[in-house]
Design a protein around this motif. Structure first.
Motif, PDB file in Angstrom:
ATOM      1  N   SER A 109       0.847  -1.196   0.000  1.00  0.00           N
ATOM      2  CA  SER A 109       0.000   0.000   0.000  1.00  0.00           C
ATOM      3  C   SER A 109       0.882   1.245   0.000  1.00  0.00           C
ATOM      4  CB  SER A 109      -0.922   0.010   1.215  1.00  0.00           C
ATOM      5  OG  SER A 109      -0.166   0.039   2.413  1.00  0.00           O
ATOM      6  N   ALA A 110       0.301   2.356  -0.475  1.00  0.00           N
ATOM      7  CA  ALA A 110       1.046   3.611  -0.542  1.00  0.00           C
ATOM      8  C   ALA A 110       0.107   4.774  -0.284  1.00  0.00           C
ATOM      9  CB  ALA A 110       1.708   3.764  -1.901  1.00  0.00           C
ATOM     10  N   LYS A 111       0.639   5.814   0.373  1.00  0.00           N
ATOM     11  CA  LYS A 111      -0.121   7.052   0.548  1.00  0.00           C
ATOM     12  C   LYS A 111       0.836   8.223   0.354  1.00  0.00           C
ATOM     13  CE  LYS A 111       0.241   7.533   5.544  1.00  0.00           C
ATOM     14  NZ  LYS A 111      -0.438   7.837   6.776  1.00  0.00           N
ATOM     15  N   PHE A 112       0.292   9.318  -0.106  1.00  0.00           N
ATOM     16  CA  PHE A 112       1.099  10.505  -0.409  1.00  0.00           C
ATOM     17  C   PHE A 112       0.477  11.708   0.276  1.00  0.00           C
ATOM     18  CE2 PHE A 112       2.333  14.019  -3.328  1.00  0.00           C
ATOM     19  CZ  PHE A 112       3.700  13.918  -3.158  1.00  0.00           C
ATOM     20  N   ALA A 113       1.232  12.348   1.153  1.00  0.00           N
ATOM     21  CA  ALA A 113       0.740  13.527   1.866  1.00  0.00           C
ATOM     22  C   ALA A 113       1.915  14.440   2.210  1.00  0.00           C
ATOM     23  CB  ALA A 113       0.010  13.116   3.149  1.00  0.00           C
ATOM     24  N   ASP A 114       1.718  15.728   2.044  1.00  0.00           N
ATOM     25  CA  ASP A 114       2.715  16.746   2.407  1.00  0.00           C
ATOM     26  C   ASP A 114       4.078  16.508   1.769  1.00  0.00           C
ATOM     27  OD1 ASP A 114       0.791  18.007   4.017  1.00  0.00           O
ATOM     28  OD2 ASP A 114       1.315  16.756   5.744  1.00  0.00           O
ATOM     29  N   GLY A 115       4.089  16.028   0.537  1.00  0.00           N
ATOM     30  CA  GLY A 115       5.342  15.838  -0.180  1.00  0.00           C
ATOM     31  C   GLY A 115       6.118  14.604   0.217  1.00  0.00           C
ATOM     32  N   VAL A 116       5.505  13.691   0.992  1.00  0.00           N
ATOM     33  CA  VAL A 116       6.179  12.462   1.405  1.00  0.00           C
ATOM     34  C   VAL A 116       5.339  11.270   0.956  1.00  0.00           C
ATOM     35  CG1 VAL A 116       7.049  11.090   3.334  1.00  0.00           C
ATOM     36  CG2 VAL A 116       7.254  13.572   3.394  1.00  0.00           C
ATOM     37  N   LEU A 117       5.967  10.363   0.235  1.00  0.00           N
ATOM     38  CA  LEU A 117       5.320   9.133  -0.207  1.00  0.00           C
ATOM     39  C   LEU A 117       5.688   8.034   0.783  1.00  0.00           C
ATOM     40  CD1 LEU A 117       3.775   7.526  -2.419  1.00  0.00           C
ATOM     41  CD2 LEU A 117       6.007   7.131  -3.488  1.00  0.00           C
ATOM     42  N   ASP A 118       4.684   7.430   1.411  1.00  0.00           N
ATOM     43  CA  ASP A 118       4.889   6.331   2.360  1.00  0.00           C
ATOM     44  C   ASP A 118       4.398   5.040   1.726  1.00  0.00           C
ATOM     45  OD1 ASP A 118       5.935   7.871   4.481  1.00  0.00           O
ATOM     46  OD2 ASP A 118       3.917   8.510   5.038  1.00  0.00           O
ATOM     47  N   ILE A 119       5.285   4.059   1.618  1.00  0.00           N
ATOM     48  CA  ILE A 119       4.954   2.770   1.022  1.00  0.00           C
ATOM     49  C   ILE A 119       5.135   1.701   2.089  1.00  0.00           C
ATOM     50  CG2 ILE A 119       5.512   1.120  -0.799  1.00  0.00           C
ATOM     51  CD1 ILE A 119       6.831   3.535  -2.274  1.00  0.00           C
ATOM     52  N   CYS A 120       4.124   0.871   2.270  1.00  0.00           N
ATOM     53  CA  CYS A 120       4.172  -0.207   3.256  1.00  0.00           C
ATOM     54  C   CYS A 120       4.242  -1.539   2.521  1.00  0.00           C
ATOM     55  CB  CYS A 120       2.935  -0.156   4.153  1.00  0.00           C
ATOM     56  SG  CYS A 120       2.925  -1.465   5.378  1.00  0.00           S
ATOM     57  N   ILE A 121       5.299  -2.291   2.786  1.00  0.00           N
ATOM     58  CA  ILE A 121       5.479  -3.616   2.193  1.00  0.00           C
ATOM     59  C   ILE A 121       5.338  -4.628   3.327  1.00  0.00           C
ATOM     60  CG2 ILE A 121       7.035  -5.142   0.921  1.00  0.00           C
ATOM     61  CD1 ILE A 121       8.441  -2.609  -0.108  1.00  0.00           C
TER      62      ILE A 121
END
Length: 147
Positions: free
Chosen positions: A120-132
């Motif tokens: 899964s991935a989310k993008f907020a405030d210029g930071v992309l967070d990807i959870c593997i």
């Protein structure tokens, strides 16, 4: 004896070019990347691990969500996209431009037996967070006695 180009405003320190006006050293690799217009920058990334899996935090300031691509293939997760340069106004005079623009790409190995559909991935405030998520544990190899 080979000839070398002399630049009066920069000096060499080992394999670095030093510009006294910028007070910064650039290695030969940095200079090569700077001269390569096809890929000017690589976003900064932090990779962490917890009990649930791995997290990739990728800094993408100034990049729109629509300009980011995530692909998983052959056991690799690829983050790619492009940061476009702001339009210059007539009459503006730039004294220094340090922000990089252009296409970028980062690739990371995905653990074996990981369900790529659960990434899964989310993008907020210029930071992309990807959870593997961590892959399901394999059965431990059993020792078989030979008769």
């Amino acid at each position: 004896m080979s000839l070398t180009h002399f630049h009066p405003w920069s000096m060499r320190r080992g394999n670095e070019v030093w510009d006294p006006f910028m007070e910064t050293g650039f290695s030969d690799r940095d200079m090569e990347m700077w001269n390569n217009k096809s890929q000017l920058w690589k976003p900064c990334v932090d990779v962490t691990e917890n009990a649930n899996g791995m997290m990739i935090h990728c800094e993408l300031p100034g990049v729109k969500k629509d300009a980011i691509n995530l692909d998983v293939a052959d056991g690799r997760l690829t983050i790619s996209g492009e940061r476009t340069q702001e339009k210059k106004e007539e009459g503006e005079k730039f004294h220094r431009v340090e922000r990089s623009y252009g296409k970028f790409q980062r690739t990371f190995a995905v653990p074996e037996n990981c369900k790529t559909s659960d990434i899964s991935a989310k993008f907020a405030d210029g930071v992309l967070d990807i959870c593997i998520p961590k892959p399901e544990k394999k059965e431990k190899p059993q020792k078989i006695s030979i008769q």
